[in-house]
Write an enzyme that holds these catalytic residues in place. Sequence first.
Site, PDB file in Angstrom:
ATOM      1  CG  PHE A   1      -1.577   1.235   1.612  1.00  0.00           C
ATOM      2  CD1 PHE A   1      -2.172   2.069   0.661  1.00  0.00           C
ATOM      3  CD2 PHE A   1      -1.607   1.619   2.954  1.00  0.00           C
ATOM      4  CE1 PHE A   1      -2.778   3.266   1.051  1.00  0.00           C
ATOM      5  CE2 PHE A   1      -2.204   2.796   3.340  1.00  0.00           C
ATOM      6  CZ  PHE A   1      -2.790   3.628   2.393  1.00  0.00           C
TER       7      PHE A   1
ATOM      8  CD  GLU B   1      -0.672  -0.234  15.457  1.00  0.00           C
ATOM      9  OE1 GLU B   1      -0.555  -1.315  16.053  1.00  0.00           O
ATOM     10  OE2 GLU B   1      -1.529  -0.027  14.594  1.00  0.00           O
TER      11      GLU B   1
ATOM     12  CE1 TYR C   1       3.072  -3.719  11.697  1.00  0.00           C
ATOM     13  CE2 TYR C   1       1.793  -2.331  13.183  1.00  0.00           C
ATOM     14  CZ  TYR C   1       2.594  -2.474  12.068  1.00  0.00           C
ATOM     15  OH  TYR C   1       2.938  -1.368  11.317  1.00  0.00           O
TER      16      TYR C   1
ATOM     17  CB  SER D   1       7.334  -7.628  14.983  1.00  0.00           C
ATOM     18  OG  SER D   1       6.318  -6.976  14.234  1.00  0.00           O
TER      19      SER D   1
ATOM     20  CG  ASN E   1      -0.123   5.985   5.982  1.00  0.00           C
ATOM     21  OD1 ASN E   1       0.657   6.157   5.063  1.00  0.00           O
ATOM     22  ND2 ASN E   1       0.163   6.379   7.211  1.00  0.00           N
TER      23      ASN E   1
ATOM     24  CG  HIS F   1      -8.937  -2.389  19.917  1.00  0.00           C
ATOM     25  ND1 HIS F   1     -10.241  -2.299  19.498  1.00  0.00           N
ATOM     26  CD2 HIS F   1      -8.221  -1.607  19.077  1.00  0.00           C
ATOM     27  CE1 HIS F   1     -10.316  -1.504  18.445  1.00  0.00           C
ATOM     28  NE2 HIS F   1      -9.094  -1.063  18.186  1.00  0.00           N
TER      29      HIS F   1
HETATM   30  P1  NAD Z   1       1.411  -3.606   3.289  1.00  0.00           P
HETATM   31  O1  NAD Z   1       1.113  -4.813   4.111  1.00  0.00           O
HETATM   32  O2  NAD Z   1       0.351  -3.026   2.418  1.00  0.00           O
HETATM   33  O3  NAD Z   1       2.671  -3.902   2.329  1.00  0.00           O
HETATM   34  C1  NAD Z   1       3.803  -4.593   2.775  1.00  0.00           C
HETATM   35  C2  NAD Z   1       4.622  -4.971   1.538  1.00  0.00           C
HETATM   36  O4  NAD Z   1       5.807  -5.651   1.999  1.00  0.00           O
HETATM   37  C3  NAD Z   1       3.899  -5.926   0.592  1.00  0.00           C
HETATM   38  O5  NAD Z   1       4.078  -5.505  -0.744  1.00  0.00           O
HETATM   39  C4  NAD Z   1       4.568  -7.272   0.830  1.00  0.00           C
HETATM   40  O6  NAD Z   1       4.577  -8.113  -0.294  1.00  0.00           O
HETATM   41  C5  NAD Z   1       5.984  -6.825   1.218  1.00  0.00           C
HETATM   42  N1  NAD Z   1       6.679  -7.824   2.039  1.00  0.00           N
HETATM   43  C6  NAD Z   1       6.192  -8.471   3.140  1.00  0.00           C
HETATM   44  N2  NAD Z   1       7.108  -9.316   3.620  1.00  0.00           N
HETATM   45  C7  NAD Z   1       8.216  -9.191   2.834  1.00  0.00           C
HETATM   46  C8  NAD Z   1       9.507  -9.788   2.838  1.00  0.00           C
HETATM   47  N3  NAD Z   1       9.846 -10.705   3.764  1.00  0.00           N
HETATM   48  N4  NAD Z   1      10.378  -9.413   1.890  1.00  0.00           N
HETATM   49  C9  NAD Z   1      10.056  -8.503   0.931  1.00  0.00           C
HETATM   50  N5  NAD Z   1       8.842  -7.917   0.885  1.00  0.00           N
HETATM   51  C10 NAD Z   1       7.930  -8.249   1.820  1.00  0.00           C
HETATM   52  O7  NAD Z   1       1.972  -2.533   4.319  1.00  0.00           O
HETATM   53  P2  NAD Z   1       1.805  -0.951   4.330  1.00  0.00           P
HETATM   54  O8  NAD Z   1       0.555  -0.603   5.012  1.00  0.00           O
HETATM   55  O9  NAD Z   1       2.096  -0.431   2.989  1.00  0.00           O
HETATM   56  O10 NAD Z   1       3.002  -0.573   5.330  1.00  0.00           O
HETATM   57  C11 NAD Z   1       4.312  -0.356   4.831  1.00  0.00           C
HETATM   58  C12 NAD Z   1       5.227  -0.024   5.993  1.00  0.00           C
HETATM   59  O11 NAD Z   1       4.734   1.140   6.666  1.00  0.00           O
HETATM   60  C13 NAD Z   1       5.293  -1.112   7.059  1.00  0.00           C
HETATM   61  O12 NAD Z   1       6.622  -1.182   7.519  1.00  0.00           O
HETATM   62  C14 NAD Z   1       4.363  -0.627   8.154  1.00  0.00           C
HETATM   63  O13 NAD Z   1       4.772  -1.114   9.403  1.00  0.00           O
HETATM   64  C15 NAD Z   1       4.538   0.858   8.047  1.00  0.00           C
HETATM   65  N6  NAD Z   1       3.397   1.688   8.479  1.00  0.00           N
HETATM   66  C16 NAD Z   1       2.149   1.436   7.984  1.00  0.00           C
HETATM   67  C17 NAD Z   1       1.088   2.282   8.358  1.00  0.00           C
HETATM   68  C18 NAD Z   1      -0.313   2.071   7.832  1.00  0.00           C
HETATM   69  O14 NAD Z   1      -1.238   2.744   8.280  1.00  0.00           O
HETATM   70  N7  NAD Z   1      -0.539   1.192   6.870  1.00  0.00           N
HETATM   71  C19 NAD Z   1       1.323   3.343   9.240  1.00  0.00           C
HETATM   72  C20 NAD Z   1       2.620   3.542   9.729  1.00  0.00           C
HETATM   73  C21 NAD Z   1       3.641   2.716   9.326  1.00  0.00           C
HETATM   74  O1  DAU Z   2      -1.073   3.366  13.621  1.00  0.00           O
HETATM   75  C1  DAU Z   2      -0.394   2.886  12.496  1.00  0.00           C
HETATM   76  C2  DAU Z   2      -0.878   1.497  12.157  1.00  0.00           C
HETATM   77  O2  DAU Z   2      -2.172   1.647  11.593  1.00  0.00           O
HETATM   78  C3  DAU Z   2       0.037   0.757  11.193  1.00  0.00           C
HETATM   79  O3  DAU Z   2       1.291   0.568  11.814  1.00  0.00           O
HETATM   80  C4  DAU Z   2      -0.563  -0.601  10.803  1.00  0.00           C
HETATM   81  O4  DAU Z   2       0.255  -1.229   9.833  1.00  0.00           O
HETATM   82  C5  DAU Z   2      -1.941  -0.344  10.216  1.00  0.00           C
HETATM   83  O5  DAU Z   2      -2.562  -1.574   9.912  1.00  0.00           O
HETATM   84  C6  DAU Z   2      -2.816   0.452  11.195  1.00  0.00           C
HETATM   85  O6  DAU Z   2      -3.140  -0.350  12.357  1.00  0.00           O
HETATM   86  P1  DAU Z   2      -4.623  -0.350  12.989  1.00  0.00           P
HETATM   87  O7  DAU Z   2      -4.804  -1.584  13.757  1.00  0.00           O
HETATM   88  O8  DAU Z   2      -4.896   0.945  13.680  1.00  0.00           O
HETATM   89  O9  DAU Z   2      -5.480  -0.363  11.603  1.00  0.00           O
HETATM   90  P2  DAU Z   2      -6.818  -1.139  11.193  1.00  0.00           P
HETATM   91  O10 DAU Z   2      -7.263  -0.544   9.908  1.00  0.00           O
HETATM   92  O11 DAU Z   2      -6.648  -2.606  11.286  1.00  0.00           O
HETATM   93  O12 DAU Z   2      -7.836  -0.695  12.328  1.00  0.00           O
HETATM   94  C7  DAU Z   2      -8.154   0.678  12.548  1.00  0.00           C
HETATM   95  C8  DAU Z   2      -9.099   0.721  13.735  1.00  0.00           C
HETATM   96  O13 DAU Z   2     -10.358   0.156  13.358  1.00  0.00           O
HETATM   97  C9  DAU Z   2      -8.620  -0.077  14.939  1.00  0.00           C
HETATM   98  O14 DAU Z   2      -9.001   0.603  16.128  1.00  0.00           O
HETATM   99  C10 DAU Z   2      -9.386  -1.398  14.826  1.00  0.00           C
HETATM  100  C11 DAU Z   2     -10.686  -0.986  14.177  1.00  0.00           C
HETATM  101  N1  DAU Z   2     -11.335  -1.969  13.279  1.00  0.00           N
HETATM  102  C12 DAU Z   2     -10.548  -2.557  12.318  1.00  0.00           C
HETATM  103  C13 DAU Z   2     -11.094  -3.479  11.448  1.00  0.00           C
HETATM  104  C14 DAU Z   2     -10.231  -4.152  10.393  1.00  0.00           C
HETATM  105  C15 DAU Z   2     -12.681  -2.250  13.388  1.00  0.00           C
HETATM  106  O15 DAU Z   2     -13.386  -1.668  14.247  1.00  0.00           O
HETATM  107  N2  DAU Z   2     -13.224  -3.144  12.520  1.00  0.00           N
HETATM  108  C16 DAU Z   2     -12.494  -3.792  11.553  1.00  0.00           C
HETATM  109  O16 DAU Z   2     -13.057  -4.639  10.812  1.00  0.00           O
END
Ligand code: NAD
Ligand code: DAU
Length: 354
Positions: A10, A134, A158, A161, A188, A291
């Site tokens: 993403f 987180e 998560y 890690s 995001n 949570h």
């Molecule tokens: P995502 O799960 O959408 O994408 C992760 C990508 O990493 C995928 O394309 C997957 O194929 C690749 N991947 C997984 N394991 C791998 C491996 N062993 N080797 C090579 N590639 C591998 O994640 P995202 O939401 O895009 O998050 C990206 C980064 O940003 C992560 O490090 C996450 O912790 C961090 N982050 C995410 C959010 C959020 O809200 N999504 C917020 C803050 C930080």
């Molecule tokens: O804060 C940054 C993090 O945000 C990133 O590091 C993670 O990679 C990303 O997945 C996200 O974590 P959250 O757990 O906050 O995101 P999620 O979209 O899973 O959930 C957002 C909130 O909504 C959380 O409080 C849980 C709740 N939720 C989530 C799902 C999937 C629900 O109530 N129902 C649902 O079905």
Amino acid sequence: MILVTGGAGFIGSNFVLDWLTAEGTPVVNLDKLTYAGNLGNLVSLSDDARHVFVRGDICDRELLAGLLRQHRPRAIVHFAAESHVDRSIHDPGGFIETNVVGTFSLLEETRAYWAGLTGDEREGFRFLHVSTDEVYGSLGPGDPAFTESTAYTPNSPYAASKAGSDHLVRAYHHTYGLPTITTNCSNNYGPYQFPEKLIPLVILNACEGKPLPVYGDGRNVRDWLYVGDHCSAIRVALAQGMCGETYNIGGSAERANIDVVTTICDIMDELRPQGAPHRKLVTYVTDRPGHDRRYAVDTARIRRELGWQPTKRFESGLRATVEWYLGNMDWVRSVTSGDYRRWVETNYGARSSA
Ligand code: NAD
Ligand code: DAU
């Protein structure tokens, strides 16, 4: 050129697209293509010689060493991770493997590569580690937002890690002098987010008239940032950030989950009136174990020192996101594969209505 890990996910794919528009210099994109990685996110680059895609695992040290030797990147931007909290609760092993061992492998090979650089190449090299808010744990309603000096208190496998990976990055700077920068960002949202996460899941369920699962009482709070604003923050941190330092990134847009869900419902009522009122689909389900109640990020440092600020307001970003999903159903169909359906069954099949 720069080496990006996880650039088919993403945020990584949004970053690669943003980078090639804003900076224009080539990108080698290393991604394992797990269920969360999708080359469909990068289809607009299929004829673009500036984007070199390599399918592979960040745990594969031989592959990493070869890529560094061959491409000699001036920077590494490390996104690759297992990223979904609920999956980490069901099955934490892969999170330790990729987020901790994978980051360690990447740091080790980067250290060896950097040791062989000289002069300006060595001076200018950067390793930017993309992390999460987180790691700081959970806030009470009146607590101040997370700053860069808030103590680490990760609560999910998560988050633990990611905290482990942050500590390794810190240690590689402190011990070996590796020029690292870490960013810790809030939630995001935007195009190409895999529909296991709250916002795309709710949009797609609302489209299909399915229940909108809200965990617990729906009053957990997240601080939302449009993905494009995260990408610009990473570019700025890479260009101007101080080595060994961390920068918090966030949207200053705290919203309770139930308010996010009902706002999506209201947008859907306008765009798909045949399903209205979508609020009737809201379904409270058993809470996520452990949570975290509230996240909020203090972004004073990156604003003050690097001059970054977000450009998208949450409500307009959310509307744009709903419109993007409704306009990209082919993408949705391509990512909602057998693995996706199995995950929905595992996660939501186990939750009874509260
Ligand atoms: P995502 O799960 O959408 O994408 C992760 C990508 O990493 C995928 O394309 C997957 O194929 C690749 N991947 C997984 N394991 C791998 C491996 N062993 N080797 C090579 N590639 C591998 O994640 P995202 O939401 O895009 O998050 C990206 C980064 O940003 C992560 O490090 C996450 O912790 C961090 N982050 C995410 C959010 C959020 O809200 N999504 C917020 C803050 C930080
Ligand atoms: O804060 C940054 C993090 O945000 C990133 O590091 C993670 O990679 C990303 O997945 C996200 O974590 P959250 O757990 O906050 O995101 P999620 O979209 O899973 O959930 C957002 C909130 O909504 C959380 O409080 C849980 C709740 N939720 C989530 C799902 C999937 C629900 O109530 N129902 C649902 O079905």
